[in-house]
Design an enzyme around this catalytic site. Sequence first.
Site, mmCIF file in Angstrom:
data_model
loop_
_atom_site.group_PDB
_atom_site.id
_atom_site.type_symbol
_atom_site.label_atom_id
_atom_site.label_comp_id
_atom_site.label_asym_id
_atom_site.label_seq_id
_atom_site.Cartn_x
_atom_site.Cartn_y
_atom_site.Cartn_z
ATOM 1 C CG HIS A 267 37.709 38.593 79.632
ATOM 2 N ND1 HIS A 267 36.577 37.881 79.908
ATOM 3 C CD2 HIS A 267 37.657 38.849 78.295
ATOM 4 C CE1 HIS A 267 35.857 37.719 78.795
ATOM 5 N NE2 HIS A 267 36.498 38.303 77.806
ATOM 6 C CD GLU A 268 39.762 41.465 76.594
ATOM 7 O OE1 GLU A 268 39.961 40.752 75.588
ATOM 8 O OE2 GLU A 268 38.616 41.844 76.944
ATOM 9 C CG HIS A 271 39.846 36.414 74.611
ATOM 10 N ND1 HIS A 271 39.033 35.448 74.069
ATOM 11 C CD2 HIS A 271 39.008 37.311 75.200
ATOM 12 C CE1 HIS A 271 37.748 35.747 74.320
ATOM 13 N NE2 HIS A 271 37.713 36.870 75.018
ATOM 14 C CD GLU A 297 33.753 35.661 76.114
ATOM 15 O OE1 GLU A 297 34.438 36.016 75.128
ATOM 16 O OE2 GLU A 297 33.453 36.443 77.042
#
Lengths: 502, 502
Positions: A267-268, A271, A297
Site C-alpha cells: 500500500h505505502e 503511494h 489512493e
Amino acid sequence: MKIENIYVKKLVSQYREISLLNNVSALLSWDLEVNLPSRAMEARSAQSAYLTKLTSDKWLDTDFKKTLEKAQEARNLNAHEKAIVRNLVQGAKFYHRVPQETIVNLSETTSKAFFAWREAREKNKYKLFEPHLKKVIALSKIIAEHIGYSDKPYDALLDMYEPGFTTKEGKVIFGSLVKELGALLTKIKKSQAYLIDENKLLTTEYSPTYQKQIADFVLNKIGYDFSAGRMDVAAHPFTIELGAGDVRITNRYSPHNFIESVMVAMHEGGHALYEQGIVREFDGTPLAGGVSLGIHESQSRFWENQVGRSREFVEFLEPVLKAFYQKELNAETAESLSKAFNMVRPSLIRVEADEVTYNLHIALRFELEEAIINGKIKVEDLPEVWRTKMKKYLGVEPKSDSEGVLQDVHWSHGSFGYFPTYTLGNLYAAQFTFFMKRELALAKLIREGDFGTILSWQRKNIHQYGSLYWPKELVKRVTGKPLSPDYFLDYLKKKYSEMYSL
Amino acid sequence: MKIENIYVKKLVSQYREISLLNNVSALLSWDLEVNLPSRAMEARSAQSAYLTKLTSDKWLDTDFKKTLEKAQEARNLNAHEKAIVRNLVQGAKFYHRVPQETIVNLSETTSKAFFAWREAREKNKYKLFEPHLKKVIALSKIIAEHIGYSDKPYDALLDMYEPGFTTKEGKVIFGSLVKELGALLTKIKKSQAYLIDENKLLTTEYSPTYQKQIADFVLNKIGYDFSAGRMDVAAHPFTIELGAGDVRITNRYSPHNFIESVMVAMHEGGHALYEQGIVREFDGTPLAGGVSLGIHESQSRFWENQVGRSREFVEFLEPVLKAFYQKELNAETAESLSKAFNMVRPSLIRVEADEVTYNLHIALRFELEEAIINGKIKVEDLPEVWRTKMKKYLGVEPKSDSEGVLQDVHWSHGSFGYFPTYTLGNLYAAQFTFFMKRELALAKLIREGDFGTILSWQRKNIHQYGSLYWPKELVKRVTGKPLSPDYFLDYLKKKYSEMYSL
C-alpha cells in the site's frame, strides 16, 4: 516543460519557497511519528506551528497574490502554464478566501479537539468530544461558505481533497456501492465457505525481523527505490515526500499478523512509486506531487488489492513466505494463503476491513458528513445514527462509541470531505486496472514477479504527470471514460464469487 | 529570570523565531547524517540553504537591529538582561558586520572547497585543494577585518568560537603544552611499559549489538535522559540539540574496537548532559544552549577522560563488559583493561590520539592557523610545515598529505579558530575536576557508579546556567581562578607517571 509567460515564471519562482517550507514541515512530521522523544512534543508543536505560519505568509504575500491574479488573466498559456495557474488557484483558495482569524481559530479548535477526542475515545465518553466536534463542524461550515460552492456547502470541502468532486456525484457512487456491496455481502455470508472461514494462520507468532525482510523484498520487487527513500517503523503507516529523491514510508509489525506488514508495504509502496515516478522537472513546482488524494489512493490500493491480494501474487510470494516461516506455514497452500489474504468479515473498525466491506465504512462516513455539513442532523445524534447505519450496512453494532463514532481521528482534525477519497481510490484503481489489462497480461506478470512492466505502464500513463492533469481529466485520458463504480463492483463480484463459490 | 526592559523583552520575542529556525535547521542536519537517502542530497542542501537564508534575514531585520541598539544603550539592566544583550551582540557580529555579499561568497566558496577537499584527500593530492583553501583563507581574513579585533586578525576568528579567547592567550597555553607534553611523551616512550605495550584486546571481534547495549547502559548510568533524546548511528559521532526536550547523540560501532563506542557514549553523553541540565526557562532564549565550544567540550572531555578513562571507571565497568564479552575478555583484569583504555601512542591522526598526544595535534593546528591568518606563511607551504611540526612534536611523519594536512574537514568549512576549543575543553575539564574533588570523593563515586552525585555538582555549578556566564566568568565562578594549563598538566603527569611507572 516550457514556462514562458512572465507571471507564471514569477509564480514558479515564488512557489519554490512554499515547496521548500512544505518539505521541511514534512520532515518535522515524519520525525514526530518515527523518532521524537516523548518530552520533545511541545517544542516540536511550536516548530511545526511556526513553519505553518511561514507557509501561510507566503500564500498571503501581496506580491504573490497580485502575480497570481495577473497570471489568471493571461492569454495563450501552454498546458503546463495553465496547470500551474490552476493548481495555485486551487491551493490558494483556503488562504485567500478564508479570513486569517478563522484559520487561526480552526487551528486552535482542532488542536484542542484532538486531545478531547483522544480522551473521549480512551474513556468511551462521546460527550467529552461533542462540544469540540460542534465547534469544528461550525467552523467547517463557515469555511465552506468562504470558499464557496455552486450546489451544496459540503462540495466546498470535498473539493479541497479531490478537485471537482461533489456531493451529487458522491450520492450516486455511494448509493450504488451500498446497494451492490450489501447484496454481495449477503450472498457471501450465506455461503458455505464463509461459515467455515477461520483464520488459523494468525494465531501463531511471526518474527518482526522476518516481517521486515519480507517487506523489504516486496518493496524492492515492485520497484521502490531505496536510494530515494527508506522504510521505518511507526504506529500508523504512512508515506511522506520530503523533497526530490526522498519519499519515505513506514510500516508496523504485529507479532501475530504477518499479512498486515506485507499489505502495508504494498500500500505505502504504491503511494511512494507514484511520487518516485513523477518527472523530475516538476520538482519544487506546483506540478510536483500526486494530483489528488483519490488518485494517490488509487495507486496504493492498486498495489495492495489489485496486485497484493490477487491469487497470482500469493502464488508468487508463497515460496518467499515459506522460506522465512518454514515451520509456521508448512501446512499452507497458495489456496489457503489466498483465503487468509482475502477473508471477508464485517467488522466494526474501518482500518481492519476487507475489500468487500471497506467501502461500506466509507459510505457511512460520507452520508454522516453530508448530513451534518448540509445541516440535516445534529452533532448529538451522530453516535445513534452511526450505530443504526452500521447495523444496516454491515450487520454489526458497536457496543461502545470508541468502536463507533469515536474510532477515527479525522473529524478532530477538521478533515470533513477526506474520507470519500479512500473509496475514490478503490474505484479509480479498478477502472485503471480494467484498461491496463487490455494492454498487459496482468495475472501472468504478477505470477512471474515481473512488476517492472506493470510499473512502466503506470509511469507512462499516470505517474509521470504528477499534478498536470486533474483527476477527471486523468481518468478520461487513461481509460477514455469518466469514473464509474461499475469496474470496481464487477471486479469484486467476479473475485469473491469465485473465492466463495457463489 | 525577570525580563523587564521593554527592548530586551522585544529582543527575546524576536529571537524566538531565530531559535525555532535553528531547531529546524538542526533537524535537517541530524537527518542528513543519520537517515538521508543518497539521492536526496541536493534537495536537502537546498532546504538547508533556504533556512540559513531565513535565519540570516531575521538577524538582519531592521527592527531587530534597532531594538538591539536601543537595548545596548539601556541602563539598569539586570544580570539576565545584560547577558541576553551581550549574547545577541556576539551572535549578530557576523551578520551585522560582514557584508551579505561576503557571507554569500563564503557559503559558495566553502561548498566547493568541501568537495575539493574530499577529492583531494581521496586522491592524496593537496594541489586539488590548495586553490580552494586559498580562497577560504582570503575570505576568512576579510571577515576578520570586518568583525574587528584589537590585536591580531586571528583574534576575531577565535572569538567567534570562544568569546574572549585571543592569539596571545593561545600562544601562552600552547607554548606550555608543547613543552610539557613533549617532555612527558619522551619519558613515556623511554619507559619499560611503553616498550611492551601492545593492544591485544583490539584484534578480536566485538558484536556491535552488544556495543550498543553497553553504550545504552553507560548513558543511562551517567544520567542521560532518553525520554528527551535518542542515540542513533552515524559515520562521525556528534551531539545535537533540536529544541527543548530533544538532545540527540550518535555513535558508531567498529567491530574490532569496543572501547571506542563506550568512549563516544561518554563523550557525546557529556555534551548532552550539559544541554539537558540547563534551566528550562532559558529554552528558546539567547541564554539557552552551552555557552561556548570550549566549555561544551569540557563537559564531554570530563565524562570521556576524567571519568571514562579513570582506573575507577574501568573497575566499575569491568563486570558489565565481561557480562557481554565473556569469552573475549575472560583473561583481562581491571589493570589490563585500564591500560587498553589509556594506551599512549603518537599517531598521525588527531581523532585517534590518546590524552597525552591529543593536544599536540591541536597545538600544531593552532600554530598553523595563527601563522596563515596573521600572514606569516603561505598556503603552498602548509603540507611541509605540517610534516615538520608532526616530526618535531610527535616524532611521526605523514607519508601522504591525506594523513597530514588533508586529514580534517574543518578548514574546507572555513572554520579557522575552531580547533583550539578542543584543547580549551581539556583544560577547563581538568581545572573543574580539580575543584570538584575538593567537594566530592570523585574516585569513590566513580568506582561505586554513583554518577548522580557528580552530575548534580555539574548541574549546580555549570549546566544550569546555559549561556548566562561567559567562559572566563564561569571558570572564575566555579574555580576562583582564571584558566590555567597547570591543572591539566598535573593531572596528566600524575596519571601517566603511575601508569607507566615513570
